[in-house]
Design a protein around this motif. Structure first.
Motif, short mmCIF file in Angstrom:
data_model
loop_
_atom_site.label_atom_id
_atom_site.label_comp_id
_atom_site.label_asym_id
_atom_site.label_seq_id
_atom_site.Cartn_x
_atom_site.Cartn_y
_atom_site.Cartn_z
N CYS A 1 -21.09 45.93 -117.46
CA CYS A 1 -20.75 45.43 -116.12
C CYS A 1 -19.24 45.48 -115.94
O CYS A 1 -18.50 45.93 -116.83
N GLN B 1 -17.37 40.84 -112.73
CA GLN B 1 -18.70 40.23 -112.78
C GLN B 1 -18.83 39.24 -113.93
O GLN B 1 -19.34 38.13 -113.75
N ARG C 1 -28.21 40.31 -123.43
CA ARG C 1 -28.81 41.51 -124.01
C ARG C 1 -30.22 41.25 -124.53
O ARG C 1 -31.11 42.09 -124.38
N ARG D 1 -32.45 41.08 -121.60
CA ARG D 1 -32.34 42.29 -120.80
C ARG D 1 -31.94 41.99 -119.34
O ARG D 1 -32.57 42.46 -118.39
N GLU E 1 -28.95 42.81 -118.15
CA GLU E 1 -27.79 43.63 -117.81
C GLU E 1 -27.81 44.08 -116.36
O GLU E 1 -26.78 44.01 -115.66
N ASP E 2 -28.97 44.51 -115.87
CA ASP E 2 -29.05 44.97 -114.49
C ASP E 2 -28.80 43.83 -113.50
O ASP E 2 -28.18 44.04 -112.44
N GLU E 3 -29.27 42.65 -113.85
CA GLU E 3 -29.04 41.49 -112.97
C GLU E 3 -27.55 41.16 -112.88
O GLU E 3 -27.05 40.79 -111.80
N LYS F 1 -25.07 43.36 -113.37
CA LYS F 1 -24.41 44.46 -112.67
C LYS F 1 -24.68 44.45 -111.17
O LYS F 1 -23.96 45.10 -110.41
N ALA F 2 -25.69 43.70 -110.75
CA ALA F 2 -26.01 43.60 -109.33
C ALA F 2 -25.16 42.57 -108.60
O ALA F 2 -25.14 42.53 -107.36
N SER G 1 -27.22 39.30 -103.42
CA SER G 1 -27.23 40.18 -104.59
C SER G 1 -27.16 39.40 -105.90
O SER G 1 -27.42 39.96 -106.97
N ARG H 1 -30.98 37.41 -108.29
CA ARG H 1 -31.77 37.80 -109.46
C ARG H 1 -31.17 37.21 -110.74
O ARG H 1 -31.90 36.66 -111.58
#
Length: 227
Positions: free
Chosen positions: A53, A57, A182, A185, A187-189, A191-192, A199, A202
């Motif tokens: 990220c 963030q 990690r 999981r 990471e995507d949350e 990075k959003a 945004s 999540r």
């Protein structure tokens, strides 16, 4: 399983297996580090790289979770004891008690005015039952308030070991967050996360739980991104 005597040895108390005032004092002393190193830009940069990220963030999460500090005024890592967790981990054997209740809540600062935060009083009382691991698993540790119950999944030797890691400095507390993200999981949350509160929902829901809206967690994250 960590025994009372083993914990006494770790904190520097007499290893008689009886947890009393002297053992509690040793615990409070062992967890105190007034000279603990503060978070550095390089630490945040390393965490951002590990997660994938931006520094902005991960910094937003740091500021919202820690209010800019991983230690309290006495130099101990921030800690919140959750009495309902201890109740669950021990099957309610010690409930009702100040340190073990079936219901969430009951947070106070220093109700008995003994100069020790009540969270540490409750932790010590739970330890005195002999259920050392359950006691440490029932507390959230460090700037990011990660529950001790995750010690195994996050790669620590025990719940006590996880708690002690937070004493070394804020960088270790940040490392705990990276491990948590990690493992789950998220990471995507992460990075959003943007300056738009929508945004941030999540990550807020996954990390802060179902009460995140009441705490306006997603809005706080977005505000830090804008700052």
């Amino acid at each position: 399983m960590t025994t009372t005597a083993e914990l006494q040895a770790i904190v520097g108390a007499a290893t008689d297996g009886i947890w009393g005032p002297r053992s509690k004092a040793a615990l409070l002393s062992r967890f105190r580090n007034p000279q603990a190193a503060l978070i550095q830009p390089t630490d945040l940069a390393g965490a951002a790289t590990a997660i994938g990220c931006s520094i902005l963030q991960i910094t937003a999460i740091w500021k919202v979770e820690s209010n800019g500090r991983g230690f309290d005024a006495a130099g101990r890592p921030k800690m919140l004891y959750e009495r309902h967790k201890f109740h669950r981990f021990t099957g309610g054997r010690f409930s009702p008690a100040p340190f073990s209740q079936s219901v969430y809540g009951g947070y106070t600062r220093d109700a008995d005015r003994n100069g020790v935060p009540d969270a540490w009083d409750r932790l010590s009382e739970a330890i005195a039952t002999g259920m050392v691991d359950a006691a440490f698993m029932s507390a959230s540790w460090g700037a990011f308030q990660i529950m001790g119950e995750w010690w195994d999944e996050l790669g620590y030797q025990s719940a006590v070991d996880m708690a002690l890691s937070t004493v070394t400095g804020e960088a270790a507390q940040l490392d705990m967050l990276v491990r948590y993200i990690r493992h789950h999981r998220l990471e995507d949350e992460v990075k959003a996360i943007t300056s738009n509160p929508e945004s941030c929902r999540r990550f807020a829901a996954a990390y802060n739980g179902p009460r995140y809206e009441r705490n306006k967690y997603h809005q706080k994250l977005a505000k830090e991104i804008r700052a």
